[in-house]
Scaffold this active site. Structure first.
Site, PDB file in Angstrom:
ATOM      1  N   CYS A   8       8.476  -1.249   5.716  1.00  0.00           N
ATOM      2  CA  CYS A   8       7.141  -1.429   5.109  1.00  0.00           C
ATOM      3  C   CYS A   8       7.128  -0.706   3.771  1.00  0.00           C
ATOM      4  O   CYS A   8       8.173  -0.234   3.304  1.00  0.00           O
ATOM      5  CB  CYS A   8       6.024  -0.969   6.040  1.00  0.00           C
ATOM      6  SG  CYS A   8       5.988   0.796   6.402  1.00  0.00           S
ATOM      7  N   ASN A  11       6.739   3.535   4.856  1.00  0.00           N
ATOM      8  CA  ASN A  11       7.428   4.037   6.066  1.00  0.00           C
ATOM      9  C   ASN A  11       6.679   5.230   6.664  1.00  0.00           C
ATOM     10  O   ASN A  11       7.291   6.156   7.192  1.00  0.00           O
ATOM     11  CB  ASN A  11       8.904   4.394   5.761  1.00  0.00           C
ATOM     12  CG  ASN A  11       9.751   4.684   6.986  1.00  0.00           C
ATOM     13  OD1 ASN A  11      10.694   5.475   6.902  1.00  0.00           O
ATOM     14  ND2 ASN A  11       9.461   4.096   8.128  1.00  0.00           N
ATOM     15  N   CYS A  13       3.100   4.387   7.918  1.00  0.00           N
ATOM     16  CA  CYS A  13       2.038   3.797   8.756  1.00  0.00           C
ATOM     17  C   CYS A  13       2.587   2.724   9.699  1.00  0.00           C
ATOM     18  O   CYS A  13       2.658   2.912  10.905  1.00  0.00           O
ATOM     19  CB  CYS A  13       0.928   3.202   7.897  1.00  0.00           C
ATOM     20  SG  CYS A  13       0.053   4.420   6.874  1.00  0.00           S
ATOM     21  N   ARG A  14       2.979   1.569   9.156  1.00  0.00           N
ATOM     22  CA  ARG A  14       3.308   0.414   9.999  1.00  0.00           C
ATOM     23  C   ARG A  14       4.710   0.455  10.582  1.00  0.00           C
ATOM     24  O   ARG A  14       4.885   0.265  11.795  1.00  0.00           O
ATOM     25  CB  ARG A  14       3.120  -0.884   9.186  1.00  0.00           C
ATOM     26  CG  ARG A  14       1.670  -1.164   8.844  1.00  0.00           C
ATOM     27  CD  ARG A  14       1.548  -2.238   7.766  1.00  0.00           C
ATOM     28  NE  ARG A  14       2.096  -1.785   6.494  1.00  0.00           N
ATOM     29  CZ  ARG A  14       2.215  -2.527   5.404  1.00  0.00           C
ATOM     30  NH1 ARG A  14       1.844  -3.792   5.452  1.00  0.00           N
ATOM     31  NH2 ARG A  14       2.696  -2.019   4.295  1.00  0.00           N
ATOM     32  N   SER A  15       5.737   0.667   9.742  1.00  0.00           N
ATOM     33  CA  SER A  15       7.116   0.574  10.279  1.00  0.00           C
ATOM     34  C   SER A  15       7.444   1.684  11.279  1.00  0.00           C
ATOM     35  O   SER A  15       8.220   1.419  12.216  1.00  0.00           O
ATOM     36  CB  SER A  15       8.155   0.473   9.154  1.00  0.00           C
ATOM     37  OG  SER A  15       8.131   1.592   8.314  1.00  0.00           O
ATOM     38  N   ASP A 122      -2.206  -3.504   6.060  1.00  0.00           N
ATOM     39  CA  ASP A 122      -1.880  -2.111   5.766  1.00  0.00           C
ATOM     40  C   ASP A 122      -3.070  -1.224   6.151  1.00  0.00           C
ATOM     41  O   ASP A 122      -4.153  -1.389   5.593  1.00  0.00           O
ATOM     42  CB  ASP A 122      -1.605  -2.016   4.264  1.00  0.00           C
ATOM     43  CG  ASP A 122      -1.119  -0.654   3.864  1.00  0.00           C
ATOM     44  OD1 ASP A 122      -1.174   0.275   4.692  1.00  0.00           O
ATOM     45  OD2 ASP A 122      -0.697  -0.520   2.701  1.00  0.00           O
TER      46      ASP A 122
HETATM   47  P1  4NP Z   1       2.882   1.695   5.170  1.00  0.00           P
HETATM   48  O1  4NP Z   1       1.484   2.131   4.532  1.00  0.00           O
HETATM   49  O2  4NP Z   1       3.569   0.810   4.137  1.00  0.00           O
HETATM   50  O3  4NP Z   1       2.490   0.940   6.391  1.00  0.00           O
HETATM   51  O4  4NP Z   1       3.654   2.961   5.459  1.00  0.00           O
HETATM   52  C1  4NP Z   1       1.338   2.652   3.230  1.00  0.00           C
HETATM   53  C2  4NP Z   1       1.690   3.944   2.979  1.00  0.00           C
HETATM   54  C3  4NP Z   1       1.525   4.452   1.702  1.00  0.00           C
HETATM   55  C4  4NP Z   1       1.031   3.652   0.695  1.00  0.00           C
HETATM   56  C5  4NP Z   1       0.676   2.345   0.969  1.00  0.00           C
HETATM   57  C6  4NP Z   1       0.845   1.844   2.230  1.00  0.00           C
HETATM   58  N1  4NP Z   1       0.872   4.161  -0.608  1.00  0.00           N
HETATM   59  O5  4NP Z   1       0.382   3.435  -1.492  1.00  0.00           O
HETATM   60  O6  4NP Z   1       1.253   5.322  -0.876  1.00  0.00           O
END
Ligand code: 4NP
Length: 156
Positions: A8, A11, A13-15, A122
């Site tokens: 993702c 790395n 939240c989702r993955s 997200d």
């Molecule tokens: P992830 O979520 O891709 O599911 O880990 C996010 C984590 C951080 C950010 C965006 C989405 N960010 O913009 O920092």
């Protein structure tokens, strides 16, 4: 050994949740010894950080501890070393354009309740219901993902 990497943007939240949900599914079927399971980010912004508190909380609510995971950025060697790299959304999938399609399926291709977008939304910056929704999507998707991997495991 079958190597599976979840991808993702951050790395955090989702993955990390996808890694945990897939590992739990594989373990419940007694296949743990056949798999290497990991997750990574397309961005290096959160490298070294533990998962987001919302992800840690939702995993814990479902009996899994992901607090020891640490974010890392995808590297070129991952594209060679992992048999399957499973992105959470179509934006992440662009980093995998050089892989054959069967090695980079979107996780929601296997969500039987997916009606619209193939992206896992997200949850970053939102409330706990967003993390619950991500968890529900992943739990619905991992059985089909495992079938896909088992059917395509010899073609890598
Ligand atoms: P992830 O979520 O891709 O599911 O880990 C996010 C984590 C951080 C950010 C965006 C989405 N960010 O913009 O920092």
């Amino acid at each position: 050994m079958i190597r599976v990497l979840f991808l993702c943007l951050g790395n955090i939240c989702r993955s990390p949740l996808a890694e945990a949900a897939f590992r739990a599914h594989v373990e419940a079927r007694g296949h743990t010894d056949r798999f290497v399971i990991d997750s990574a980010a397309t961005s290096g912004h959160h490298a070294g950080e533990p998962p987001n508190p919302g992800s840690i909380r939702v995993a814990r609510a479902h009996g899994l501890d992901i607090s020891a995971q640490r974010s890392r950025k995808l590297v070129a060697a991952d594209l060679r070393q992992f048999d399957f790299i499973v992105p959470m959304d179509r934006s992440n999938q662009r980093a995998l354009i050089d892989l054959p399609a069967h090695r980079r399926p979107l996780v929601r291709e296997f969500d039987p309740e997916c009606l619209g977008t193939l992206d896992v939304p997200d949850p970053w910056g939102g409330g706990p219901e967003g993390f619950e929704e991500v968890w529900a999507i992943l739990v619905r998707s991992v059985p089909g993902l495992l079938e896909h991997i088992q059917h395509n495991g010899k073609q890598v």
